[in-house]
Design an enzyme around this catalytic site. Sequence first.
Site, PDB file in Angstrom:
ATOM      1  N   LEU B  71       0.793  -1.230   0.000  1.00  0.00           N
ATOM      2  CA  LEU B  71       0.000   0.000   0.000  1.00  0.00           C
ATOM      3  C   LEU B  71       0.820   1.273   0.000  1.00  0.00           C
ATOM      4  O   LEU B  71       0.383   2.286  -0.488  1.00  0.00           O
ATOM      5  CB  LEU B  71      -0.889   0.035   1.247  1.00  0.00           C
ATOM      6  CG  LEU B  71      -2.206  -0.717   1.207  1.00  0.00           C
ATOM      7  CD1 LEU B  71      -2.969  -0.417   2.489  1.00  0.00           C
ATOM      8  CD2 LEU B  71      -3.040  -0.310   0.006  1.00  0.00           C
ATOM      9  N   HIS B 187       9.119 -15.105   0.940  1.00  0.00           N
ATOM     10  CA  HIS B 187       9.560 -14.617  -0.383  1.00  0.00           C
ATOM     11  C   HIS B 187      10.707 -15.546  -0.782  1.00  0.00           C
ATOM     12  O   HIS B 187      11.785 -15.484  -0.170  1.00  0.00           O
ATOM     13  CB  HIS B 187      10.038 -13.166  -0.243  1.00  0.00           C
ATOM     14  CG  HIS B 187      10.610 -12.586  -1.494  1.00  0.00           C
ATOM     15  ND1 HIS B 187       9.842 -12.232  -2.574  1.00  0.00           N
ATOM     16  CD2 HIS B 187      11.882 -12.283  -1.848  1.00  0.00           C
ATOM     17  CE1 HIS B 187      10.620 -11.732  -3.531  1.00  0.00           C
ATOM     18  NE2 HIS B 187      11.858 -11.754  -3.114  1.00  0.00           N
ATOM     19  N   HIS B 240       4.518 -16.101  -4.525  1.00  0.00           N
ATOM     20  CA  HIS B 240       4.907 -16.054  -5.943  1.00  0.00           C
ATOM     21  C   HIS B 240       5.986 -17.046  -6.379  1.00  0.00           C
ATOM     22  O   HIS B 240       7.124 -16.667  -6.612  1.00  0.00           O
ATOM     23  CB  HIS B 240       5.303 -14.637  -6.388  1.00  0.00           C
ATOM     24  CG  HIS B 240       6.083 -13.807  -5.404  1.00  0.00           C
ATOM     25  ND1 HIS B 240       5.818 -12.489  -5.187  1.00  0.00           N
ATOM     26  CD2 HIS B 240       7.122 -14.113  -4.583  1.00  0.00           C
ATOM     27  CE1 HIS B 240       6.659 -12.014  -4.296  1.00  0.00           C
ATOM     28  NE2 HIS B 240       7.450 -12.979  -3.913  1.00  0.00           N
ATOM     29  N   ASP B 313       0.361  -9.203  -6.354  1.00  0.00           N
ATOM     30  CA  ASP B 313       1.709  -8.658  -6.120  1.00  0.00           C
ATOM     31  C   ASP B 313       1.749  -7.155  -6.373  1.00  0.00           C
ATOM     32  O   ASP B 313       2.776  -6.612  -6.785  1.00  0.00           O
ATOM     33  CB  ASP B 313       2.753  -9.339  -7.015  1.00  0.00           C
ATOM     34  CG  ASP B 313       3.484 -10.445  -6.283  1.00  0.00           C
ATOM     35  OD1 ASP B 313       3.215 -10.643  -5.088  1.00  0.00           O
ATOM     36  OD2 ASP B 313       4.324 -11.119  -6.909  1.00  0.00           O
TER      37      ASP B 313
END
Lengths: 320, 433
Positions: B71, B187, B240, B313
């Site tokens: 954000l 990640h 991801h 993403d």
Amino acid sequence: MSAPAANTRFAPRHILGTEGLSPEDITSLLDAADGYVDLNRSRQKKGDKLSGLTLINLFFEISTRTQTSFEMAAKRLGADVINMSVATSSIYKGESLIDTAMTLNAMRPDVLVVRHPHSGAVELLAQKMACAVINGGDGSHEHPTQALLDALTIRRRKGAIGGLIVTICGDIAHSRVARSNIHLLTTMGARVRVVGPPTLIPPMIERMGVEVYYDMAEGLRDADIVMMLRLQLERMHGTYVPSLRENFHFYGLDEEKLAAAKPDALIMHPGPINRGVEIDTSVADDIDRSVIAEQVEMGVAVRMACLEAVTAVPPEDGGS
Amino acid sequence: MNGAPARAFVNARLVDPASGIDSPGAVLVEDGVIKDLGPRLFADGVPDGIEATDCGGLVLAPGLIDMRVTLHETGETHKENLHTASQAAIAGGVTTMAVIPAPNQAIETPAQVEYLISRGRETGLTDLRPYGSITRGAKGETLTEMGLLSEAGAVGFTEGHKALADADTMRRALSYSTRFGLPLMQHPEEPSLAAGGQINEGEISTRLGLKGIPVAAEVIVIERDLRLLELTGGRYHVAHVTTAAGIGAIRAAKDRGLPVTCDTAPPYFGLNETSVGDYRTFAKLSPPLRTESDRQAVVAGLEDGTIDAIASDHLPQDPDSKRLPFAQAEPGAIGLETLLPLTLELYHGGTLSLGQALARVTCAPARILGLQAGRLAKGAPADFVLIELDAPWIIREADLGSKSKNTLFDGRPVQGRCRATVFRGRTVFSQDA
């Protein structure tokens, strides 16, 4: 002054790399450069083809030979030259590359020669410039005028480039000289080999049309041209070779390793050379085979040809 | 809840991936929750006193849950703020945004979690669900107060845009978090292998003279973490995934019954490394776009269910962060508004059924994050999206609601468009055909 017929002349907007140049483009530049070699050897060197034009040398990395060579080339063609190096530019004041480009663009130069430590930076800058841009070396990507001057040196010594075996040795991974030479030489029909420790051979480089060797003697076998590269320690983060001593042992060019190449093989180096690191002094100074000084001489002629090519068509007509 | 009058959404094609429903029908909404739904509801007409909306046969599906949104609300607000992100979200049918810490930031106190949740509530447009950081300052050393963060409303734990690299810290984080039942989202990139890396390692990185990031950087972290998971239990989620090798490792772990889930993002099944072209910084992502065979492996992973979810993403970057030499440009792309049409490419292209495709962005992330939303069921939040399934349109950077316009999909023709978004029973977005 001898120059090729106008109808065959290569007149690009920018010269950003050798990738994508056709054999005809390259030949056109080399032919023009050949003419300038004779001019440069004569007493009266000054021409006026670029009279009234302004060249800016914008170097974000230090350079002795490339910057001087461009300056000399431009002055011999009658252009005015401004040198800007990173130490005096606003980049240190936080100005972005694009803003620098816009600022210089507003001064309406005719040619901008740029060297930058990051791959792709010169292309980015060229997008914002109305004038011609020549890549003076961008990161590990391309250094097209170096490959052209190497080609001119080879062609003058060997008559042609096609069919020769050219072995490029050393730090291939970080070298823009290697990449520009690979594109140019394979386009001209040479057989290109790269030699170096596995850590300095970038992945899948064989897809660029070269053969990979880790053993220097094998890579040099029957070579017509031996191109040595400097270890670019400034681009290495971490260990790529354990020591300079070990590197020289396996990948330094000395008489013993050179024996595998053809007896009349030429030894080339883009400079600056590090004696005893990648090349033995006796080899570097071998007047029969080392053409390192000649490369520097060809550099001025090639850059004159490049400057002439990019200014042949004024930007207004050349499109943007 | 919000005291809004009852509303009926009639003449819709109800598609609920969680229950497998796909039939014409209607939904009754009251107080922000679904009161009733089904094919026979309002068969005899909508009673007086209930506001009726004719859906015109559009697909009515659960609102999208985007598992990974950045954000910049408490930092680089020139790139995005909650208002612009919310507008982008609802224009894309997203009604829940799971918020990860911005690059170089951490969400490490219960107050931060509560702040984000309440900021979301103030907008009344989407449900904001923050993750907590795994370690303080996202420095990879000291664990955050996971329990307190969990009580404050965190939906999981993550270091955000970087990996938790230290194996021992990861082991303890997995072990400690078993107590709270929330997933640890990694990640997957070994930092030492990826250091200085710009794009996928291979022919293109070699040609462009850019430092590459090898496939091994992804799979090493995944395989290591799976070993740790075997020791500790806990819940492990891989963010991801981009490589055949990484997906293979997860597939094998799932076969062994390990509690692992994973997601991918549209760039990784919709594009490959060739998008980088001549130093196109919009195509600089972390993890990087991979080869075509890796892209195909991502599609296969979605098809066989190894990849549970699709997240956008969403990572806004302003022009000053992208119009730079490639190595200096920031990674990331926006994605909130394009998540739905790009996910629907998997349906239109025949890879997934409509229910399977929508599951990846609704009930699957809901299950992973433990949310009530993401399904059409009595008592569930009345968050849904009306989709014109076959509508063709072209993604235009300038039309997107995000403050930053760094989309990778400018000019891409897609099929399927969000026509209306309903959040807690209120229509917060609508757009005519």
